[in-house]
Design a protein around this motif. Structure first.
Motif, PDB file in Angstrom:
ATOM      1  N   PHE A  11       1.524  -7.192  -5.696  1.00 52.74           N
ATOM      2  CA  PHE A  11       1.885  -8.449  -5.061  1.00 52.74           C
ATOM      3  C   PHE A  11       3.403  -8.581  -5.031  1.00 52.74           C
ATOM      4  CE2 PHE A  11      -2.401  -9.171  -6.650  1.00 52.74           C
ATOM      5  CZ  PHE A  11      -3.005  -9.781  -5.571  1.00 52.74           C
ATOM      6  N   PHE A  12       3.966  -8.580  -3.827  1.00 54.97           N
ATOM      7  CA  PHE A  12       5.402  -8.727  -3.646  1.00 54.97           C
ATOM      8  C   PHE A  12       5.721 -10.172  -3.265  1.00 54.97           C
ATOM      9  CE2 PHE A  12       5.045  -4.094  -2.905  1.00 54.97           C
ATOM     10  CZ  PHE A  12       6.005  -3.674  -3.820  1.00 54.97           C
ATOM     11  N   ASN A  17      10.466 -12.156   6.087  1.00 52.50           N
ATOM     12  CA  ASN A  17      11.412 -11.074   6.354  1.00 52.50           C
ATOM     13  C   ASN A  17      11.244  -9.916   5.368  1.00 52.50           C
ATOM     14  OD1 ASN A  17      12.619 -12.594   8.447  1.00 52.50           O
ATOM     15  ND2 ASN A  17      13.830 -13.716   6.944  1.00 52.50           N
ATOM     16  N   THR A  18      10.033  -9.731   4.875  1.00 54.71           N
ATOM     17  CA  THR A  18       9.798  -8.662   3.918  1.00 54.71           C
ATOM     18  C   THR A  18      10.147  -7.302   4.527  1.00 54.71           C
ATOM     19  OG1 THR A  18       8.015  -9.898   2.903  1.00 54.71           O
ATOM     20  CG2 THR A  18       8.100  -7.561   2.420  1.00 54.71           C
ATOM     21  N   SER A  19      10.972  -6.566   3.782  1.00 53.61           N
ATOM     22  CA  SER A  19      11.381  -5.253   4.270  1.00 53.61           C
ATOM     23  C   SER A  19      10.268  -4.237   4.041  1.00 53.61           C
ATOM     24  CB  SER A  19      12.651  -4.812   3.532  1.00 53.61           C
ATOM     25  OG  SER A  19      12.965  -3.477   3.858  1.00 53.61           O
ATOM     26  N   ASP A  20      10.220  -3.237   4.901  1.00 52.93           N
ATOM     27  CA  ASP A  20       9.231  -2.179   4.734  1.00 52.93           C
ATOM     28  C   ASP A  20       9.582  -1.245   3.584  1.00 52.93           C
ATOM     29  OD1 ASP A  20       8.837  -1.848   8.312  1.00 52.93           O
ATOM     30  OD2 ASP A  20       7.785  -3.129   6.864  1.00 52.93           O
ATOM     31  N   LYS A  21      10.846  -1.258   3.164  1.00 49.65           N
ATOM     32  CA  LYS A  21      11.284  -0.337   2.134  1.00 49.65           C
ATOM     33  C   LYS A  21      11.881  -1.120   0.961  1.00 49.65           C
ATOM     34  CE  LYS A  21      13.087   3.504   3.448  1.00 49.65           C
ATOM     35  NZ  LYS A  21      14.034   4.512   3.988  1.00 49.65           N
ATOM     36  N   ILE A  22      11.240  -1.037  -0.199  1.00 49.22           N
ATOM     37  CA  ILE A  22      11.733  -1.669  -1.420  1.00 49.22           C
ATOM     38  C   ILE A  22      11.923  -0.578  -2.463  1.00 49.22           C
ATOM     39  CG2 ILE A  22      11.158  -3.233  -3.317  1.00 49.22           C
ATOM     40  CD1 ILE A  22       9.734  -5.002  -1.355  1.00 49.22           C
ATOM     41  N   VAL A  23      13.119  -0.512  -3.031  1.00 47.10           N
ATOM     42  CA  VAL A  23      13.434   0.519  -4.010  1.00 47.10           C
ATOM     43  C   VAL A  23      13.151  -0.024  -5.405  1.00 47.10           C
ATOM     44  CG1 VAL A  23      15.224   2.009  -4.958  1.00 47.10           C
ATOM     45  CG2 VAL A  23      15.201   1.493  -2.506  1.00 47.10           C
ATOM     46  N   HIS A  40      10.478  -2.205 -14.649  1.00 42.99           N
ATOM     47  CA  HIS A  40      10.485  -1.726 -13.262  1.00 42.99           C
ATOM     48  C   HIS A  40      10.994  -2.864 -12.394  1.00 42.99           C
ATOM     49  CE1 HIS A  40       7.650   1.157 -15.108  1.00 42.99           C
ATOM     50  NE2 HIS A  40       8.166   1.995 -14.223  1.00 42.99           N
ATOM     51  N   LEU A  41      12.228  -2.709 -11.901  1.00 44.46           N
ATOM     52  CA  LEU A  41      12.887  -3.762 -11.149  1.00 44.46           C
ATOM     53  C   LEU A  41      13.087  -3.358  -9.699  1.00 44.46           C
ATOM     54  CD1 LEU A  41      15.746  -4.747 -13.666  1.00 44.46           C
ATOM     55  CD2 LEU A  41      13.388  -5.582 -13.605  1.00 44.46           C
ATOM     56  N   GLN A  50      10.896  -8.241 -11.200  1.00 44.22           N
ATOM     57  CA  GLN A  50      10.287  -7.283 -12.128  1.00 44.22           C
ATOM     58  C   GLN A  50       8.810  -7.128 -11.794  1.00 44.22           C
ATOM     59  OE1 GLN A  50      10.304  -8.569 -16.213  1.00 44.22           O
ATOM     60  NE2 GLN A  50       9.176  -6.792 -16.949  1.00 44.22           N
ATOM     61  N   LEU A  51       8.341  -5.883 -11.806  1.00 44.30           N
ATOM     62  CA  LEU A  51       6.910  -5.621 -11.616  1.00 44.30           C
ATOM     63  C   LEU A  51       6.223  -5.580 -12.974  1.00 44.30           C
ATOM     64  CD1 LEU A  51       6.712  -2.900  -8.816  1.00 44.30           C
ATOM     65  CD2 LEU A  51       5.969  -5.279  -8.683  1.00 44.30           C
ATOM     66  N   GLN A  52       5.184  -6.370 -13.114  1.00 42.90           N
ATOM     67  CA  GLN A  52       4.446  -6.431 -14.372  1.00 42.90           C
ATOM     68  C   GLN A  52       2.973  -6.151 -14.132  1.00 42.90           C
ATOM     69  OE1 GLN A  52       5.905 -10.465 -15.526  1.00 42.90           O
ATOM     70  NE2 GLN A  52       6.564  -9.466 -17.412  1.00 42.90           N
ATOM     71  N   ASP A  53       2.344  -5.475 -15.086  1.00 43.31           N
ATOM     72  CA  ASP A  53       0.922  -5.136 -14.986  1.00 43.31           C
ATOM     73  C   ASP A  53       0.049  -6.270 -15.516  1.00 43.31           C
ATOM     74  OD1 ASP A  53       1.558  -2.713 -13.951  1.00 43.31           O
ATOM     75  OD2 ASP A  53       1.281  -1.578 -15.796  1.00 43.31           O
TER      76      ASP A  53
END
Length: 337
Positions: A11-12, A17-23, A40-41, A50-53
């Protein structure tokens, strides 16, 4: 409907305007705890996320045996609950998929100030979270080795972090670093430029504000005994909020936070209440036991006096020889003394 094991749900941030490429890049844990994995940022829309599980319907570990018996949950060899997810395209539901994974990822805003606190306490390293609350550790504070005791621009701080800390700081834009410095550093303006110097007092003020923000957002279902006086309930909330920060700050920062006058007062009140309350409970139990004992004795159920055992003495009765008047009796006449 296809079943796939490779894909997972992420889930972003919701934005048109969400970009197709997120680093997505790794970043050191702000707690300086060696048992914690890297974060993981990613940078999106001039913010750090931050991505969290998270897991679908993961049960508590102490209920695992009960869940196995009732077949409520099933676990794999790694102890993870076996779950699946349905991924459905609302525009065309025939494109749905079943993902055989119980874990999904959620993006949340990350506060870079915590990473700057970790740099300030870079020599404060813990092996596990148990060290934070272990007895006898609160007074063992290490001397802080400051990153730089001068006022520096955000760009100079950025260069210093790259040289002395981690190369991952290269992924952090200067403007976002400046936002983080504004929270935990002293600042001064000169010649149109802003200079920063990370300061322990500023860090503690920031952490205390975080604690009070956590308290304001505590759920109503917080497990605090209602019989506690209001003052003790508030003290317990401060203690719980401080403990929630353990995963985000180094151990020496936690020790300093606990020693702040406001937190020390809360800890003292809560401990004193527990001490007095524990003694009151013991006294009440003793009175209750005593009252029950008296009541039972009055009913003659227990502690009856046992009758004393009477020992009768056996007396041996000697038979008396009768003196008769027969012919032979004269032979046994008593002699006169």
């Amino acid at each position: 409907m296809a079943i796939t094991q490779q894909k997972k749900i992420v889930f972003f941030p919701k934005d048109q305007n969400t970009s197709d490429k997120i680093v997505i890049f790794p970043f050191p844990s702000p707690s300086n705890n060696v048992s914690k994995p890297s974060l993981h940022l990613f940078i999106y829309n001039d913010k750090i996320y931050q991505l969290q599980d998270y897991s679908f319907s993961k049960s508590c570990s102490y209920q695992e045996t009960e869940n196995l018996a009732t077949e409520k949950y099933h676990y794999n060899n790694s102890g993870e609950p076996i779950k699946s997810a349905f991924l459905i395209n609302e525009a065309d539901r025939s494109e749905g998929q079943i993902i055989s994974n119980n874990i999904f990822q959620v993006s949340t805003l990350y506060d870079l100030a915590f990473s700057l606190i970790a740099v300030f306490y870079k020599d404060s390293i813990a092996q596990s979270e148990e060290e934070y609350v272990a007895k006898g550790t609160l007074n063992n504070l290490k001397k802080v080795v400051k990153l730089d005791d001068r006022f520096l621009t955000a760009r100079d701080v950025h260069d210093t972090l790259l040289d002395t800390n981690h190369s991952e700081w290269n992924m952090i834009p200067i403007n976002l670093l400046e936002d983080g410095l504004a929270k935990v550093a002293q600042s001064t303006e000169e010649g149109g430029d802003i200079y920063f110097k990370i300061n322990e007092e500023t860090i503690m003020n920031y952490l205390l504000e975080k604690v009070e923000k956590i308290i304001r957002n505590f759920p109503k279902s917080l497990p605090i005994p209602l019989e506690f006086p209001e003052e003790i309930q508030k003290s317990l909330q401060y203690i719980m909020a401080c403990n929630l920060l353990i995963s985000l700050i180094p151990i020496d920062a936690y020790k300093k936070l606990i020693k702040l006058p406001k937190i020390t007062e809360c800890v003292g009140k809560y401990n004193e209440y527990n001490k007095v309350n524990a003694q009151t409970m013991l006294d009440r139990k003793a009175l209750t036991d005593s009252a029950m004992k008296v009541g039972i004795e009055s009913n003659g159920v227990i502690d009856k006096k046992k009758p004393s055992k009477v020992v009768k003495k056996t007396t041996v009765i000697k038979k008396k020889v009768t003196v008769g008047k027969g012919a032979i009796d004269g032979f046994f006449k008593r002699q006169k003394k």
